[in-house]
Design a protein around this motif. Structure first.
Motif, PDB file in Angstrom:
ATOM      1  N   ASP A  53       0.840  -1.177   0.000  1.00 15.60           N
ATOM      2  CA  ASP A  53       0.000   0.000   0.000  1.00 15.60           C
ATOM      3  C   ASP A  53       0.885   1.241   0.000  1.00 15.60           C
ATOM      4  O   ASP A  53       1.640   1.454   0.934  1.00 15.60           O
ATOM      5  CB  ASP A  53      -0.831  -0.086   1.295  1.00 15.60           C
ATOM      6  CG  ASP A  53      -1.903   0.960   1.343  1.00 15.60           C
ATOM      7  OD1 ASP A  53      -2.281   1.461   0.290  1.00 15.60           O
ATOM      8  OD2 ASP A  53      -2.338   1.263   2.473  1.00 15.60           O
ATOM      9  N   PRO A 102       0.962   5.619  -1.393  1.00 17.27           N
ATOM     10  CA  PRO A 102       0.057   6.671  -1.879  1.00 17.27           C
ATOM     11  C   PRO A 102      -0.187   6.567  -3.391  1.00 17.27           C
ATOM     12  O   PRO A 102      -1.294   6.817  -3.863  1.00 17.27           O
ATOM     13  CB  PRO A 102       0.794   7.961  -1.535  1.00 17.27           C
ATOM     14  CG  PRO A 102       1.701   7.604  -0.409  1.00 17.27           C
ATOM     15  CD  PRO A 102       2.086   6.169  -0.626  1.00 17.27           C
ATOM     16  N   VAL A 103       0.854   6.171  -4.148  1.00 17.97           N
ATOM     17  CA  VAL A 103       0.690   6.057  -5.597  1.00 17.97           C
ATOM     18  C   VAL A 103      -0.296   4.936  -5.922  1.00 17.97           C
ATOM     19  O   VAL A 103      -1.195   5.087  -6.746  1.00 17.97           O
ATOM     20  CB  VAL A 103       2.054   5.803  -6.279  1.00 17.97           C
ATOM     21  CG1 VAL A 103       1.880   5.481  -7.742  1.00 17.97           C
ATOM     22  CG2 VAL A 103       2.952   7.000  -6.096  1.00 17.97           C
ATOM     23  N   SER A 114      -3.744   6.037  -5.116  1.00 23.28           N
ATOM     24  CA  SER A 114      -4.254   7.000  -6.082  1.00 23.28           C
ATOM     25  C   SER A 114      -4.654   6.298  -7.385  1.00 23.28           C
ATOM     26  O   SER A 114      -5.690   6.612  -7.979  1.00 23.28           O
ATOM     27  CB  SER A 114      -3.181   8.061  -6.306  1.00 23.28           C
ATOM     28  OG  SER A 114      -3.324   8.637  -7.552  1.00 23.28           O
ATOM     29  N   GLU A 148       4.180  -0.271 -10.150  1.00 21.52           N
ATOM     30  CA  GLU A 148       4.354   0.317  -8.837  1.00 21.52           C
ATOM     31  C   GLU A 148       4.432  -0.771  -7.757  1.00 21.52           C
ATOM     32  O   GLU A 148       5.229  -0.683  -6.834  1.00 21.52           O
ATOM     33  CB  GLU A 148       3.192   1.278  -8.563  1.00 21.52           C
ATOM     34  CG  GLU A 148       3.352   2.099  -7.312  1.00 21.52           C
ATOM     35  CD  GLU A 148       4.656   2.885  -7.286  1.00 21.52           C
ATOM     36  OE1 GLU A 148       5.143   3.262  -8.372  1.00 21.52           O
ATOM     37  OE2 GLU A 148       5.186   3.092  -6.178  1.00 21.52           O
TER      38      GLU A 148
END
Lengths: 652, 135
Positions: free
Chosen positions: B25, B27-28, B31, B93
């Motif tokens: 997990d 932030p990217v 989002s 990511e």
């Protein structure tokens, strides 16, 4: 011709006997390069006729049990006529027809549907005429079942006529549509007009024609084109071996003209070229480029200005491409990147090195804008490189790109490349003003001799140095992740030494502090100009210098420490003084998933709290934080609020 | 034989590890996931109509354009383009967050299987051989 001969023979045989007689004719097999008929039976009985074909192979199709019935069959010497006829193909609705032959002349009238008529006339001198009234694709799909899957629709009206030496046709197609079985090519409500004519000289047909597209939609995944009265005119030659297009010109209103030439055999294109001398790029972008780019998940782009292009193709593949923008503009993602006034010429040629130059009036990256500059380029194979260093004017100084070389790799790796650049000392005052940040004085310079880009990631060797607040700030380990993706990010390690707190606090209206600090931000990650993660530590710089902190700054620092921070002095005592002395400052924050894990001066944790400011001198003051995990957004908004208002925070 | 076994074990280990860290997990990732979630309302009717399908490598593909009115096809293409852009960024990511950028393709396939498991009955999905079938 050949079939006519066969039936004529039957007519002639009958003509010898004037009495109306029953007739039966049977043929086992007839062969011709285009048609094979097996088990043909002709029966005439009391003025009615029936032709049965056991097996008919025509146009690559094969039908069994084909029947042609004539409600009334007139047979007189030199003439015969099938009146109220019906053609029955297996599995198909019957088609009404009239067929007549007199001397060498033939008439055929087919009525496959209501208000639909195909009139065919063949004259003994070789002249052939076809006239169509509301012709539907049904007859075509009956003859060519493979076309049925294309879901053809529409009505065709017009005339075709010709003989062995010339032909001409004028046709109009309306309400036409089709769809390939997979739906990736389709058309709807098309309205097209064509005219074509040809003349034979020796073995070569000279052909010319024109077409106009006046209504409807045409879809070739992912592009949807709309009719805008596009006109095409063309002239060429056709013979037994192949074709040659002398010239075709497509006039596309608002877009411009597209010219094509080419030649090929009946199996393959041998050579071709496409010239787009002067196109409106805005229309090109909207009609073709945007759907193509967006369906591949690339950012939205808007083009403007004008430009020309040319492409050459030869049997082995694409040979040459040239581009000539004339005052072109490009805006990516509504302003993330913008180019203006792009002109020049760029050429690519297979197995050759080509040099070209582009001129740019302005390049904008967000709020940062450059002046005009030239880009001398070299193209070779899949490689695009700079011929000479690039000098880009930026805020009264310049960015120098010493070299760059990009290679296009087919497949998922797309582009790969490297470049080197340096930023000559740039006044921070101008930069901060341009970026709408609090004005800072100082200078920024960068030397990034090797930037590598591959797999959507750019890593930057070298450093970016900013001389600010009388100290030095340097960014190393710079990386750009997904610069063209949905979430571009910057990664860096930042080291700051000997920053003057006096200048800093004044710039950011943080109260008054004197002294110097060193800061280290490791693994800083920024997206959309907001930090996502970092491991930061701020400490007082070593050395001997005055260390004072104002009441307002104390208040703001306590705000930084979150709800639990407090200044370890009596509130009444604090109010007597405007500023205090301190010995050390220390603050750390490890930002992770939106939470700042805080700490203070190393080794100065006390009673579950951490010291941010350690008192010293007279009057001395110590600030202790208690809240170790602070929500980052809350911290930022509290800090902003503290800076904005002078209202004192709660001090115990 | 030994070599093959080793390779198999390595692959298994990789799959198990990749599996274990798929929930990472950042932030990217958050989002990207929320961008995908907000797009889902537009994609859902296209999946239900049979126009779109889920591929085994974790992407969305236009399976049957004919199920979309002609004038709407470019909109559907753009949605698919934007969704795949987010999905590719998500897999990359997650691979990066696991400190193994080279896992990207494995993560994409693992997600592909997951999306297909979660697909509603009647949606088009690809089997392990890349053949389309209706769930």
């Amino acid at each position: 011709m050949w079939l006519a001969g066969g039936i004529l023979l039957a007519g002639a045989a009958y003509g010898e006997n004037p009495e109306p007689l029953d007739l039966q004719l049977q043929l086992a097999r007839l062969e011709h390069p285009f048609v094979v008929i097996e088990a043909l039976q002709l029966q005439v009985h009391e003025g009615q006729g029936e032709l049965q074909i056991g097996s008919l192979a025509l146009l690559g199709q094969r039908w069994n049990r084909v029947r042609l019935q004539c409600g009334q069959l007139d047979l007189t010497p030199g003439r015969w006529r099938c009146h109220q006829g019906r053609l029955q193909l297996p599995g198909q609705a019957a088609i009404a027809l009239e067929l007549e032959q007199q001397g060498g002349d033939w008439w055929l009238r087919l009525q496959p549907g209501a208000d639909e008529m195909w009139r065919f006339r063949y004259q003994a001198n070789g002249r052939t005429q076809l006239s169509l009234h509301n012709a539907s694709p049904r007859l075509l799909t009956t003859l060519l079942p493979s076309w049925r899957a294309k879901a053809l629709q529409g009505r065709l009206n017009g005339e075709l006529e010709g003989d062995a030496h010339r032909f001409k046709a004028r046709l109009s197609l309306s309400q036409a549509g089709y769809s390939s079985p997979d739906g990736r090519q389709a058309a709807e409500a098309l309205q097209l007009q064509f005219e074509i004519q040809g003349r034979r000289q020796a073995q070569v047909w000279q052909v010319q024609g024109s077409a106009r597209w006046s209504a409807g939609l045409l879809y070739q995944e992912p592009v949807l084109l709309e009719a805008a009265n596009q006109r095409l005119r063309f002239a060429g030659r056709v013979d037994g071996r192949g074709w040659k297009l002398d010239e075709a010109v497509l006039d596309w209103p608002r877009l411009g003209e597209i010219e094509a030439q080419g030649q090929g055999s009946w199996q393959a294109l041998e050579a071709g070229q496409l010239r787009l001398p002067d196109l409106d790029l805005q229309t090109l972008g909207e009609v073709l480029l945007r759907p193509w780019l967006e369906s591949r998940g690339l950012p939205r782009m808007a083009l403007s200005g004008r430009g020309g292009a040319a492409l050459k193709w030869q049997g082995s593949g694409l040979q040459q491409i040239s581009l000539e923008p004339r005052g072109a503009g490009l805006v990516v993602d509504s302003g993330r990147l913008a180019l203006e006034g792009l002109s020049g010429r760029l050429e690519w040629q297979r197995d050759q090195v080509r040099e070209g130059e582009l001129r740019l009036e302005r390049l904008a990256l967000g709020r940062l804008e450059t002046g005009a500059f030239r880009v001398p380029l070299r193209l070779q194979g899949r490689e695009l490189a700079l011929r000479q260093a690039l000098h880009i004017p930026l805020l009264e100084t310049q960015v120098v790109v010493d070299h760059f070389k990009f290679t296009y790799l087919p497949g998922p790796g797309d582009w790969q490349g490297r470049l080197g650049l340096s930023v000559q000392p740039l006044a921070l005052e101008a930069l901060t003003r341009a970026l709408d940040l609090p004005t800072m004085t100082g200078r920024l310079s960068a030397n990034l001799p090797a930037i590598h880009y591959a797999r959507g990631e750019a890593s930057l060797e070298g450093d970016l140095v900013i001389q600010v607040f009388d100290g030095n700030l340097s960014c190393t380990e710079l990386r750009l992740i997904d610069p063209f993706g949905p979430m571009p990010r910057i990664l860096a390690d930042v080291t700051a030494r000997h920053l003057d707190l006096g200048q800093m606090t004044q710039t950011f209206s943080f109260g008054q502090m004197t002294g110097f600090i060193d800061a280290d931000l490791r693994q800083l990650e920024i997206a959309q100009w907001r930090p996502l993660a970092f491991d930061a530590r701020i400490v007082s710089s070593p050395g001997s210098y005055p260390r004072r902190i104002s009441q307002k700054a104390v208040e703001n620092i306590t705000a930084l420490g979150g709800g639990g921070a407090m200044a370890a002095v009596q509130g009444s005592f604090l109010r007597f003084f405007q500023d205090f002395g301190y010995r050390r400052i220390g603050l750390s924050c490890r930002l992770e998933n939106g939470v700042c894990h805080m700490g203070g001066i190393a080794g100065e944790d006390r009673n579950g709290g951490y010291a941010i400011v350690e008192g010293g001198g007279i009057p001395a003051l110590t600030v202790i934080g208690y809240n170790r995990n602070v929500d980052w957004n809350e911290l930022v908004s509290r800090l902003q609020a503290a800076i904005r208002s002078s209202a004192p925070p709660v001090i115990k | 034989m030994k070599k093959w076994l080793m390779l198999g074990l390595l692959a298994l280990g990789l799959a198990a590890q990749a599996q274990g860290n798929l929930e990472v997990d950042t932030p990217v990732i958050n989002s990207l996931k929320s961008s995908m979630q907000s797009r889902f309302a537009q994609l859902e009717p296209l999946f239900s109509a049979g126009a779109l399908g889920l591929t085994r490598d974790g992407k969305v593909e236009v399976h049957d354009p004919a199920a979309i009115p002609l004038a709407q096809r470019p909109v559907a293409n753009n949605l698919v383009g934007a969704e795949n852009r987010d999905r590719a960024a998500l897999y990359r990511e997650i691979a990066r967050a696991n400190q193994h950028p080279e896992w990207e393709a494995d993560i994409a396939r693992t997600f592909g299987r997951r999306w297909i498991e979660k697909a509603r009955p009647g949606w088009w999905v690809q089997d392990d051989n890349g053949q389309w079938k209706k769930k």
